[in-house]
Design an enzyme around this catalytic site. Structure first.
Site, PDB file in Angstrom:
ATOM      1  N   LYS A 264       0.840 -18.825   5.922  1.00  0.00           N
ATOM      2  CA  LYS A 264      -0.046 -19.205   7.016  1.00  0.00           C
ATOM      3  C   LYS A 264      -0.370 -17.970   7.866  1.00  0.00           C
ATOM      4  O   LYS A 264       0.423 -17.026   7.863  1.00  0.00           O
ATOM      5  CB  LYS A 264       0.589 -20.315   7.857  1.00  0.00           C
ATOM      6  CG  LYS A 264       1.882 -19.898   8.590  1.00  0.00           C
ATOM      7  CD  LYS A 264       1.608 -19.523   9.989  1.00  0.00           C
ATOM      8  CE  LYS A 264       2.233 -18.231  10.389  1.00  0.00           C
ATOM      9  NZ  LYS A 264       3.184 -18.238  11.411  1.00  0.00           N
TER      10      LYS A 264
ATOM     11  N   HIS B 256       2.482 -24.648  12.084  1.00  0.00           N
ATOM     12  CA  HIS B 256       3.807 -25.261  12.179  1.00  0.00           C
ATOM     13  C   HIS B 256       3.844 -26.506  13.071  1.00  0.00           C
ATOM     14  O   HIS B 256       4.388 -27.536  12.699  1.00  0.00           O
ATOM     15  CB  HIS B 256       4.817 -24.264  12.753  1.00  0.00           C
ATOM     16  CG  HIS B 256       4.891 -22.976  12.005  1.00  0.00           C
ATOM     17  ND1 HIS B 256       4.824 -22.895  10.630  1.00  0.00           N
ATOM     18  CD2 HIS B 256       5.057 -21.700  12.427  1.00  0.00           C
ATOM     19  CE1 HIS B 256       4.944 -21.633  10.253  1.00  0.00           C
ATOM     20  NE2 HIS B 256       5.075 -20.890  11.326  1.00  0.00           N
TER      21      HIS B 256
ATOM     22  N   GLU C  64      10.284 -19.200  22.311  1.00  0.00           N
ATOM     23  CA  GLU C  64      11.108 -18.157  21.704  1.00  0.00           C
ATOM     24  C   GLU C  64      11.428 -17.055  22.700  1.00  0.00           C
ATOM     25  O   GLU C  64      10.570 -16.691  23.515  1.00  0.00           O
ATOM     26  CB  GLU C  64      10.362 -17.482  20.553  1.00  0.00           C
ATOM     27  CG  GLU C  64       9.976 -18.404  19.436  1.00  0.00           C
ATOM     28  CD  GLU C  64       9.292 -17.644  18.316  1.00  0.00           C
ATOM     29  OE1 GLU C  64       9.742 -17.790  17.177  1.00  0.00           O
ATOM     30  OE2 GLU C  64       8.320 -16.917  18.564  1.00  0.00           O
TER      31      GLU C  64
ATOM     32  N   ASP D 204      -3.157  -1.420  -3.920  1.00  0.00           N
ATOM     33  CA  ASP D 204      -4.226  -1.727  -2.978  1.00  0.00           C
ATOM     34  C   ASP D 204      -4.792  -3.070  -3.455  1.00  0.00           C
ATOM     35  O   ASP D 204      -5.345  -3.158  -4.554  1.00  0.00           O
ATOM     36  CB  ASP D 204      -5.279  -0.608  -3.062  1.00  0.00           C
ATOM     37  CG  ASP D 204      -6.522  -0.941  -2.272  1.00  0.00           C
ATOM     38  OD1 ASP D 204      -6.623  -2.065  -1.743  1.00  0.00           O
ATOM     39  OD2 ASP D 204      -7.405  -0.063  -2.196  1.00  0.00           O
TER      40      ASP D 204
ATOM     41  N   HIS E  18       6.733 -22.485   6.484  1.00  0.00           N
ATOM     42  CA  HIS E  18       8.189 -22.531   6.328  1.00  0.00           C
ATOM     43  C   HIS E  18       8.836 -23.608   7.191  1.00  0.00           C
ATOM     44  O   HIS E  18       9.978 -23.986   6.951  1.00  0.00           O
ATOM     45  CB  HIS E  18       8.828 -21.161   6.548  1.00  0.00           C
ATOM     46  CG  HIS E  18       8.772 -20.637   7.940  1.00  0.00           C
ATOM     47  ND1 HIS E  18       7.706 -19.928   8.416  1.00  0.00           N
ATOM     48  CD2 HIS E  18       9.654 -20.706   8.946  1.00  0.00           C
ATOM     49  CE1 HIS E  18       7.948 -19.584   9.673  1.00  0.00           C
ATOM     50  NE2 HIS E  18       9.116 -20.049  10.021  1.00  0.00           N
TER      51      HIS E  18
ATOM     52  N   ARG F 245       0.810  -1.225   0.000  1.00  0.00           N
ATOM     53  CA  ARG F 245       0.000   0.000   0.000  1.00  0.00           C
ATOM     54  C   ARG F 245       0.840   1.271   0.000  1.00  0.00           C
ATOM     55  O   ARG F 245       0.448   2.278  -0.564  1.00  0.00           O
ATOM     56  CB  ARG F 245      -0.899  -0.008   1.233  1.00  0.00           C
ATOM     57  CG  ARG F 245      -2.343  -0.228   0.851  1.00  0.00           C
ATOM     58  CD  ARG F 245      -3.234  -0.177   2.029  1.00  0.00           C
ATOM     59  NE  ARG F 245      -2.540  -0.660   3.230  1.00  0.00           N
ATOM     60  CZ  ARG F 245      -3.166  -1.052   4.327  1.00  0.00           C
ATOM     61  NH1 ARG F 245      -4.477  -1.028   4.364  1.00  0.00           N
ATOM     62  NH2 ARG F 245      -2.519  -1.467   5.384  1.00  0.00           N
TER      63      ARG F 245
HETATM   64  C1  BG6 Z   1       6.593 -17.575  12.160  1.00  0.00           C
HETATM   65  C2  BG6 Z   1       5.735 -17.011  13.250  1.00  0.00           C
HETATM   66  O1  BG6 Z   1       5.817 -18.265  11.234  1.00  0.00           O
HETATM   67  O2  BG6 Z   1       7.541 -18.449  12.732  1.00  0.00           O
HETATM   68  C3  BG6 Z   1       6.582 -16.257  14.242  1.00  0.00           C
HETATM   69  O3  BG6 Z   1       4.773 -16.127  12.691  1.00  0.00           O
HETATM   70  C4  BG6 Z   1       7.694 -17.146  14.750  1.00  0.00           C
HETATM   71  O4  BG6 Z   1       5.782 -15.763  15.298  1.00  0.00           O
HETATM   72  C5  BG6 Z   1       8.433 -17.802  13.600  1.00  0.00           C
HETATM   73  O5  BG6 Z   1       8.578 -16.328  15.486  1.00  0.00           O
HETATM   74  C6  BG6 Z   1       9.426 -18.839  14.083  1.00  0.00           C
HETATM   75  O6  BG6 Z   1      10.169 -19.360  13.023  1.00  0.00           O
HETATM   76  P1  BG6 Z   1      11.671 -18.912  12.783  1.00  0.00           P
HETATM   77  O7  BG6 Z   1      12.122 -19.747  11.640  1.00  0.00           O
HETATM   78  O8  BG6 Z   1      11.669 -17.461  12.511  1.00  0.00           O
HETATM   79  O9  BG6 Z   1      12.410 -19.188  14.046  1.00  0.00           O
END
Ligand code: BG6
Length: 467
Positions: A136, A228, A204, A84, A166, A43
């Site tokens: 996601k 995940h 984390e 947009d 990922h 945007r």
């Molecule tokens: C992401 C989440 O998909 O994965 C984050 O949205 C998270 O909140 C992250 O911190 C963790 O994966 P990585 O590979 O960044 O440690």
């Protein structure tokens, strides 16, 4: 391989922190075709030069390991189109900056914007062979995931849709399959007879990091568990696929999900924990309470810590709890799958010996490590057991997890893409938990930033394991 990429949400965290570094890394490794071009669409009313500058800064911060030459090459190939996504004309214009070739349209956007963007892309008349990547969470609940699948399939075949997670690009995640199926020693004990419980933990130290716009309406359950961590559960629990082709592999995962009973009603109350961090110190830095973070609406009661215990109700796993847990702003990073085996019989050493501790197999992620805790006779008394770890560390992963995912998406493969039915099954599993939490049937606990999570809820602390 597709040579053109259009990234929606290109001024956001995902592009700067993950996608741009991954693409620059692929350029350095010579894994992208000549003439590979990327247009960023968002945007913000930026000109291409300002966009390039800000991506160069992101690369300096998040991809220092990539050579300056590759970073510069990537940045110089970038274009930018203010867009947009709800405006068909804007989206078509952004796509046209990439010419007539097939494109990879990457939706690095909050899920609420997916439907409009998909409609606009469908109207833009993309070249045959184009694909869409959706980040996601895929939808916001079961109903919206179903609607999104239906909307996608009106205009795009399933093979053109890549639902990204990922974690599937993580080396250790992929290695779960190799470890399980290429070693004689694990598969025979990989079942309810020998495994007492499985924990899948993604703790984390990272706090919100300015992502309130997305995170405050997602929360830990949708951000981590629904996507995940359920993927990790599937890989740990799946039956061996007939081939590693996209159909067999994904069929086996879906089968696991179909066997997971959604923890409804009192089960959801007993088997889940939700919590939110208060102010504290993480690794020497002050972290404000989650509710004080910019953009957070405290009345949403968004959780930053989620724990859910599930059961896979099939012959192999029935009765074995799988605990999935993730939290932000915790005292240390712990990212691991741990398989806790049942204790060995102690008969082998006679009655006067202590009980052997259970074996634990730990698969650490980021850094990628493996360790197996075993018991041996110590140097002294033959009957005294000593605990040792068989440890291994894998070489750092190249390409990065996003690099692997992007190569798969650009190359036309779908093994690493979450299939539509799979995404829906994952929502079915967490939906009753979401409901119980929305109805406040489970209290929203608190934990200070920098701690181990809500008091007494750390699975390892609870059970006194080796850390
Ligand atoms: C992401 C989440 O998909 O994965 C984050 O949205 C998270 O909140 C992250 O911190 C963790 O994966 P990585 O590979 O960044 O440690």
């Amino acid at each position: 391989m597709i040579r053109r990429m259009l990234v929606f949400g290109a001024t956001g965290d995902l592009f700067g922190r993950y996608l741009a570094p991954a693409l620059a890394g692929l350029i350095e490794a010579g894994q992208l075709p000549d003439g590979f071009a990327v247009t960023g669409a968002a945007r913000k009313d930026l000109d291409p030069a300002a966009f390039r500058d800000s991506v160069a800064e992101d690369l300096a911060r998040y991809a220092p390991e990539v050579s300056e030459e590759a970073r510069t090459k990537f940045v110089e190939g970038l274009d930018y189109a203010p867009t947009d996504v709800t405006d068909d004309g804007d989206v078509a214009r952004a796509a046209r900056t990439l010419g007539e070739e097939p494109i990879l349209a990457y939706l690095a956007l909050p899920p609420g914007l997916f439907p409009d963007t998909v409609r606009s892309l469908a109207g833009a008349g993309l070249a045959e062979g184009s694909r869409l990547v959706l980040e996601k969470p895929f939808g916001q609940d079961l109903q919206s995931a179903r609607e999104l699948n239906a909307l996608l399939h009106e205009s795009f075949p399933e093979s053109a849709v890549f639902r990204a997670d990922h974690f599937l690009g993580e080396q250790t995640v992929q290695n779960v399959l190799g470890l399980r199926f290429a070693n004689r020693v694990f598969e025979p004990v990989w079942n309810r007879e020998h495994v007492e419980r499985v924990e899948i933990v993604w703790d984390e130290t990272l706090a919100l990091e300015g992502r309130a716009g997305y995170y405050d309406s997602a929360g830990a359950l949708k951000d981590m568990v629904q996507s995940h961590l359920l993927q990790l559960l599937a890989l740990v629990a799946m039956e061996p696929p007939a081939t590693l082709g996209e159909q067999d592999f994904r069929d086996r995962k879906v089968e696991v999900f179909r066997n997971v009973k959604a923890p409804a009603g009192p089960e959801a109350e007993k088997k889940t924990v939700r919590a939110r961090y208060t102010a504290g110190e993480v690794e020497g830095s002050e972290v404000p309470a989650y509710v004080e973070e910019e953009g957070v609406e405290p009345e949403r009661s968004t959780e930053t810590f989620a724990e859910v215990t599930l059961e896979v109700e099939n012959q192999r796993w029935s009765g074995v709890p799988f605990t999935l847990r993730s939290g932000k702003a915790l005292g240390r990073d712990r990212r691991e799958i741990s398989v806790h085996f049942r204790p060995a019989e102690r008969l082998a050493f006679g009655r006067n010996t202590e009980d052997p501790e259970p074996n634990i197999l730990r698969l650490g992620m980021d850094p990628d490590t493996m360790s197996l805790d075993i018991n041996v006779n110590g140097p002294g008394d033959l009957f005294t057991l000593e605990r040792v770890g068989l440890d291994a560390e894998l070489a750092p992963q190249r390409p990065s997890e996003y690099g692997r995912l992007l190569l798969a998406a650009l190359g036309g493969g779908s093994m690493l893409s979450i299939r539509g039915d799979e995404a829906e099954e994952c929502w079915r599993i967490v939906e009753p938990v979401l409901r119980a939490w929305r109805e406040d049937a489970v209290p929203l606990l608190e934990y200070p930033a920098g701690s181990d999570g809500p008091a007494g809820k750390d699975p390892q602390q609870k059970r006194g394991d080796r850390t």
